[in-house]
Design a protein around this motif. Structure first.
Motif, mmCIF file in Angstrom:
data_model
loop_
_atom_site.group_PDB
_atom_site.id
_atom_site.type_symbol
_atom_site.label_atom_id
_atom_site.label_comp_id
_atom_site.label_asym_id
_atom_site.label_seq_id
_atom_site.Cartn_x
_atom_site.Cartn_y
_atom_site.Cartn_z
ATOM 1 N N GLN A 3 -21.923 4.301 7.030
ATOM 2 C CA GLN A 3 -20.515 4.039 6.750
ATOM 3 C C GLN A 3 -19.866 5.237 6.062
ATOM 4 N N MET A 4 -20.568 5.850 5.103
ATOM 5 C CA MET A 4 -19.998 6.987 4.385
ATOM 6 C C MET A 4 -19.821 8.173 5.326
ATOM 7 N N LYS A 5 -20.734 8.364 6.253
ATOM 8 C CA LYS A 5 -20.609 9.458 7.215
ATOM 9 C C LYS A 5 -19.388 9.227 8.111
ATOM 10 N N SER A 6 -19.220 8.010 8.607
ATOM 11 C CA SER A 6 -18.057 7.680 9.433
ATOM 12 C C SER A 6 -16.770 7.811 8.626
ATOM 13 N N PHE A 7 -16.808 7.367 7.375
ATOM 14 C CA PHE A 7 -15.670 7.470 6.474
ATOM 15 C C PHE A 7 -15.290 8.942 6.297
ATOM 16 N N THR A 8 -16.280 9.784 6.059
ATOM 17 C CA THR A 8 -16.040 11.216 5.865
ATOM 18 C C THR A 8 -15.483 11.850 7.128
ATOM 19 N N GLN A 9 -16.041 11.499 8.274
ATOM 20 C CA GLN A 9 -15.533 12.053 9.532
ATOM 21 C C GLN A 9 -14.079 11.659 9.760
ATOM 22 N N ALA A 10 -13.723 10.413 9.457
ATOM 23 C CA ALA A 10 -12.338 9.954 9.612
ATOM 24 C C ALA A 10 -11.413 10.728 8.678
ATOM 25 N N MET A 11 -11.873 10.965 7.452
ATOM 26 C CA MET A 11 -11.045 11.704 6.499
ATOM 27 C C MET A 11 -10.848 13.161 6.914
ATOM 28 N N LEU A 12 -11.936 13.800 7.292
ATOM 29 C CA LEU A 12 -11.870 15.229 7.584
ATOM 30 C C LEU A 12 -11.105 15.537 8.860
ATOM 31 N N SER A 13 -10.940 14.549 9.717
ATOM 32 C CA SER A 13 -10.208 14.784 10.969
ATOM 33 C C SER A 13 -8.703 14.590 10.798
ATOM 34 N N GLN A 14 -8.273 14.233 9.574
ATOM 35 C CA GLN A 14 -6.864 13.964 9.304
ATOM 36 C C GLN A 14 -6.325 14.967 8.286
ATOM 37 N N PRO A 15 -4.996 15.096 8.197
ATOM 38 C CA PRO A 15 -4.403 16.030 7.225
ATOM 39 C C PRO A 15 -4.724 15.649 5.782
ATOM 40 N N ARG A 16 -4.675 16.644 4.910
ATOM 41 C CA ARG A 16 -4.904 16.445 3.478
ATOM 42 C C ARG A 16 -3.576 16.126 2.788
ATOM 43 N N MET A 17 -3.680 15.512 1.621
ATOM 44 C CA MET A 17 -2.507 15.157 0.817
ATOM 45 C C MET A 17 -2.337 16.230 -0.268
ATOM 46 N N ASP A 18 -1.260 16.977 -0.202
ATOM 47 C CA ASP A 18 -1.043 18.092 -1.122
ATOM 48 C C ASP A 18 -1.095 17.670 -2.589
ATOM 49 N N SER A 19 -0.557 16.523 -2.911
ATOM 50 C CA SER A 19 -0.520 16.088 -4.312
ATOM 51 C C SER A 19 -1.908 15.776 -4.879
ATOM 52 N N LEU A 20 -2.879 15.543 -4.016
ATOM 53 C CA LEU A 20 -4.255 15.298 -4.475
ATOM 54 C C LEU A 20 -5.139 16.532 -4.328
ATOM 55 N N ASP A 21 -4.610 17.582 -3.773
ATOM 56 C CA ASP A 21 -5.407 18.772 -3.494
ATOM 57 C C ASP A 21 -5.354 19.724 -4.688
ATOM 58 N N ASN A 22 -5.991 19.306 -5.797
ATOM 59 C CA ASN A 22 -6.024 20.123 -7.004
ATOM 60 C C ASN A 22 -7.298 19.825 -7.794
ATOM 61 N N PRO A 23 -7.674 20.711 -8.695
ATOM 62 C CA PRO A 23 -8.929 20.534 -9.442
ATOM 63 C C PRO A 23 -8.978 19.261 -10.291
ATOM 64 N N THR A 24 -7.862 18.852 -10.874
ATOM 65 C CA THR A 24 -7.856 17.639 -11.705
ATOM 66 C C THR A 24 -8.170 16.405 -10.865
ATOM 67 N N ALA A 25 -7.521 16.287 -9.720
ATOM 68 C CA ALA A 25 -7.796 15.146 -8.833
ATOM 69 C C ALA A 25 -9.247 15.181 -8.379
ATOM 70 N N TYR A 26 -9.760 16.353 -8.069
ATOM 71 C CA TYR A 26 -11.153 16.483 -7.640
ATOM 72 C C TYR A 26 -12.090 15.972 -8.743
ATOM 73 N N GLN A 27 -11.799 16.334 -9.995
ATOM 74 C CA GLN A 27 -12.632 15.881 -11.111
ATOM 75 C C GLN A 27 -12.528 14.366 -11.303
ATOM 76 N N VAL A 28 -11.340 13.805 -11.118
ATOM 77 C CA VAL A 28 -11.181 12.342 -11.187
ATOM 78 C C VAL A 28 -12.038 11.689 -10.096
ATOM 79 N N GLY A 29 -12.024 12.269 -8.906
ATOM 80 C CA GLY A 29 -12.853 11.768 -7.819
ATOM 81 C C GLY A 29 -14.334 11.811 -8.162
ATOM 82 N N LEU A 30 -14.753 12.911 -8.791
ATOM 83 C CA LEU A 30 -16.160 13.027 -9.209
ATOM 84 C C LEU A 30 -16.533 11.953 -10.228
ATOM 85 N N VAL A 31 -15.637 11.698 -11.179
ATOM 86 C CA VAL A 31 -15.891 10.667 -12.187
ATOM 87 C C VAL A 31 -16.013 9.299 -11.510
ATOM 88 N N LEU A 32 -15.092 8.991 -10.603
ATOM 89 C CA LEU A 32 -15.162 7.715 -9.876
ATOM 90 C C LEU A 32 -16.458 7.603 -9.082
#
Length: 135
Positions: A3-32
């Motif tokens: 499921q995680m592999k399919s989830f990742t493939q679906a995400m990577l095949s779509q555009p990124r969200m500029d407002s989440l594309d920063n180091p702080t958001a990445y660190q929040v993601g790591l914590v989650l």
């Protein structure tokens, strides 16, 4: 894991969200992701293999319903930990598709909980009443 592999493939095949594309958001993601992994793994260790994989549906029950960590701080920690993993992964990849898929996963888990929670409560209530009848 599939499921995680399919989830990742679906995400990577779509555009990124500029407002989440920063180091702080990445660190929040790591914590989650860390919190989610801790909840999922500690749930697995508390329930064991059969408790995790529907043993209760086949009459393979614990002595009593598990109430130790992480069940003492959160109901259904495996579901919520898994949801936190998906959310963290989506944020780390700045993926609006990942956020949408995480909402779908959370909704499915909520529906599962609505059916599973009363079932689990009832089978452990029955086990307890049978135990008290024998005592």
């Amino acid at each position: 894991m599939v499921q995680m592999k399919s989830f990742t493939q679906a995400m990577l095949s779509q555009p990124r969200m500029d407002s989440l594309d920063n180091p702080t958001a990445y660190q929040v993601g790591l914590v989650l992701l860390g919190i989610g992994s801790m909840l999922v793994l500690s749930s697995f260790f508390a329930l064991g293999f059969t408790g995790t994989f529907l043993g209760d549906y086949f009459g393979i029950l614990k002595e009593a319903r598990v109430t130790t960590f992480p069940f003492n701080i959160l109901d259904n920690p495996m579901y919520w930990g898994s949801t936190a993993n998906y959310l963290g992964w989506a944020i780390m990849h700045a993926s609006p598709t990942g956020l949408l898929l995480t909402m779908v996963v959370a909704l499915i888990y909520v529906v599962a909980i609505l059916y599973e929670e009363p079932f689990t409560a009832e089978i452990y209530r029955q086990k307890s009443s049978q135990f008290h009848k024998r005592s």
